[in-house]
Design an enzyme around this catalytic site. Structure first.
Site, PDB file in Angstrom:
ATOM      1  N   TYR A  16       3.784   4.836  11.534  1.00  0.00           N
ATOM      2  CA  TYR A  16       4.212   3.600  11.818  1.00  0.00           C
ATOM      3  C   TYR A  16       5.171   2.919  10.963  1.00  0.00           C
ATOM      4  CZ  TYR A  16       0.251   3.403   8.434  1.00  0.00           C
ATOM      5  OH  TYR A  16      -0.635   3.517   7.550  1.00  0.00           O
TER       6      TYR A  16
ATOM      7  N   HIS B 248      -3.468   4.577   4.235  1.00  0.00           N
ATOM      8  CA  HIS B 248      -4.488   3.775   4.421  1.00  0.00           C
ATOM      9  C   HIS B 248      -5.847   4.385   3.874  1.00  0.00           C
ATOM     10  CE1 HIS B 248      -7.732   1.063   6.026  1.00  0.00           C
ATOM     11  NE2 HIS B 248      -8.159   1.989   6.631  1.00  0.00           N
TER      12      HIS B 248
ATOM     13  N   ARG C  46       0.762  -1.092  -0.069  1.00  0.00           N
ATOM     14  CA  ARG C  46       0.158   0.075  -0.034  1.00  0.00           C
ATOM     15  C   ARG C  46       0.960   1.252  -0.070  1.00  0.00           C
ATOM     16  NH1 ARG C  46      -2.262   0.663   5.379  1.00  0.00           N
ATOM     17  NH2 ARG C  46      -1.038   2.635   5.085  1.00  0.00           N
TER      18      ARG C  46
HETATM   19  C1  TPP Z   1     -14.994  -6.133  11.496  1.00  0.00           C
HETATM   20  C2  TPP Z   1     -13.895  -5.042  11.193  1.00  0.00           C
HETATM   21  N1  TPP Z   1     -13.197  -4.737  12.106  1.00  0.00           N
HETATM   22  C3  TPP Z   1     -12.387  -3.741  11.966  1.00  0.00           C
HETATM   23  C4  TPP Z   1     -12.372  -2.655  11.209  1.00  0.00           C
HETATM   24  C5  TPP Z   1     -11.809  -1.691  10.750  1.00  0.00           C
HETATM   25  N2  TPP Z   1     -10.823  -1.628   9.760  1.00  0.00           N
HETATM   26  C6  TPP Z   1     -10.907  -0.805   8.561  1.00  0.00           C
HETATM   27  S1  TPP Z   1     -10.052  -1.184   7.622  1.00  0.00           S
HETATM   28  C7  TPP Z   1      -8.970  -2.061   8.627  1.00  0.00           C
HETATM   29  C8  TPP Z   1      -7.744  -2.640   8.200  1.00  0.00           C
HETATM   30  C9  TPP Z   1      -7.950  -3.741   7.279  1.00  0.00           C
HETATM   31  O1  TPP Z   1      -6.781  -4.158   6.498  1.00  0.00           O
HETATM   32  P1  TPP Z   1      -6.549  -5.149   5.542  1.00  0.00           P
HETATM   33  O2  TPP Z   1      -7.734  -6.335   5.525  1.00  0.00           O
HETATM   34  O3  TPP Z   1      -5.180  -5.507   5.393  1.00  0.00           O
HETATM   35  O4  TPP Z   1      -7.087  -4.241   4.307  1.00  0.00           O
HETATM   36  P2  TPP Z   1      -6.436  -3.047   3.789  1.00  0.00           P
HETATM   37  O5  TPP Z   1      -7.125  -1.812   4.415  1.00  0.00           O
HETATM   38  O6  TPP Z   1      -4.748  -2.995   4.002  1.00  0.00           O
HETATM   39  O7  TPP Z   1      -6.663  -3.071   2.056  1.00  0.00           O
HETATM   40  C10 TPP Z   1      -9.550  -2.218   9.845  1.00  0.00           C
HETATM   41  C11 TPP Z   1      -8.940  -2.756  10.946  1.00  0.00           C
HETATM   42  C12 TPP Z   1     -13.583  -2.989  10.232  1.00  0.00           C
HETATM   43  N3  TPP Z   1     -13.761  -2.054   9.081  1.00  0.00           N
HETATM   44  N4  TPP Z   1     -14.093  -4.143  10.426  1.00  0.00           N
END
Ligand code: TPP
Ligand code: MG
Length: 359
Positions: free
Chosen positions: A270, A261, A257
């Protein structure tokens, strides 16, 4: 293609390396020039969608934009591996894939404008609503795949999730059920090495995310997520296998990425700046452009036409999303159930009454 091995390969599949040079592989082949040219045009469009949407977020025209800048090869291959009868199950990060599948840009981005839960008709292009709750779309994807097969349709479902989402219970339930039912579904994990600020090393102790597949009894494959040729070959083979009754597959794409985010994040808190800089050298568009140019396939005319088409879409995004909207707050309740429950009606009345006092 039959898969007699479940364990992923030692190294991710690469067919065109980061310098644009072809890499021989015993199982997968570089797709034909025509498919690569289509992928090149789609990559240019996906990058433009990301840059334009990020600018609209800065201007306050989108509430938030989770960019897939640097991950465009995954976005493009996920869409190009599918046929029109197939289903795509995207996450919040996959707007570029949603638009590449043909969803209108204004409808597709209405969720991120804070205007609708899902502003497009999922059935029109067979694109499920973009899931924000992590991994919740995976059991849904399995259900759609299983139902299609029960109806005798040759439909395949491709569900995308992130590295962080692989730690969720829904990931386990979705993959387990898919393998038991031999449902025609591809679980496409975009491992971009971070879940917001959580690095991959804090996410799992498994040798790779693709290794998780063996526990469910489905093959797991690792692929270079910035090599669109490898992605097309791997996802294409997985889709073909699923379509002909071979069951599900977990495909882990190694990518990064490059962007924050979302526009609300500051990655310098971080991760080291030079980490992102290193990944600029692995850019998915540069390597394909080099390969196609070196092979005399990509001309200036074709490249110019791809840029012009991407600019057209960006212009449509600017004009369509630049206008002010006044959302109808009653819509929050309008599409929850086809027949609203008494509790929902009561909640709607309470909220609308409350809002009438403050607005
Ligand atoms: C069930 C749930 N828990 C927490 C969140 C908060 N949250 C939003 S994005 C994220 C990170 C997700 O990371 P990843 O699966 O690696 O996807 P990326 O954002 O890197 O594409 C989190 C913890 C959420 N959206 N849904
Ligand atoms: Mg991630």
């Amino acid at each position: 293609m039959p898969r007699d091995r479940l364990l992923p390969t030692e190294a991710p599949v690469v067919l065109i390396d980061h310098r644009g040079a072809p890499v021989p592989h015993k199982e997968y082949k570089v797709p034909p020039d025509e498919a690569l040219l289509a992928a090149h045009a789609a990559l240019v469009t996906a990058r433009r969608v990301n840059d334009q949407a990020s600018a609209l977020a800065k201007q306050g025209r989108l509430a938030v934009y989770p960019s897939s800048h640097g991950q465009e090869a995954c976005q493009v291959a996920a869409v190009q591996a599918l046929s029109p009868q197939d289903w795509l199950f995207p996450t919040y990060r996959d707007s570029a894939a949603v638009l590449l599948r043909g969803v209108d840009p204004v409808q597709g981005l209405s969720l991120l404008r804070g205007e609708w839960h899902c502003g497009y008709d999922p059935y029109e292009h067979r694109v499920a609503p973009q899931a924000t709750p992590l991994a919740t779309q995976l059991p849904h994807a399995v259900g759609v795949a299983y139902a299609a097969r029960a109806r005798g349709e040759a439909t395949v479902v491709l569900a995308i999730c992130g590295d962080g989402a692989t730690s969720e219970g829904d990931f386990h339930e979705g993959l387990n059920l898919a393998a038991v039912l031999r449902a025609p579904v591809i679980f496409f994990v975009q491992n971009n090495r971070y879940a917001i600020s959580v690095p991959l090393a804090r996410q799992t102790a498994a040798p790779s995310l693709a290794h998780k597949a063996i526990g469910y009894g489905m093959p797991g494959t690792r692929v270079d997520g910035n090599d669109v040729a490898a992605l097309l070959a791997v996802l294409g083979a997985a889709v073909e296998r699923a379509r002909t009754g071979g069951g599900p597959e977990l495909v882990e794409a190694h990518t990064y990425r490059v962007a924050p985010h979302t526009n609300a994040d500051d990655p310098s808190r971080y991760r080291a700046q030079d980490e992102a800089t290193q990944w600029h050298d692995r850019d998915p568009i540069t390597r394909l452009t080099t390969y196609l140019t070196d092979h005399g396939v990509l001309t200036e005319e074709l490249s110019g036409a791809a840029t012009a088409r991407a600019e057209e879409l960006a212009a449509a995004m600017r004009s369509g999303l630049g206008a002010d909207v006044t959302p109808d707050l009653a819509n929050l309740f309008a599409h929850v159930y086809s027949t609203p429950t008494p509790q929902l009606i009561e909640q709607e009345e309470l909220v609308l009454d409350e809002l009438s006092r403050v607005i």
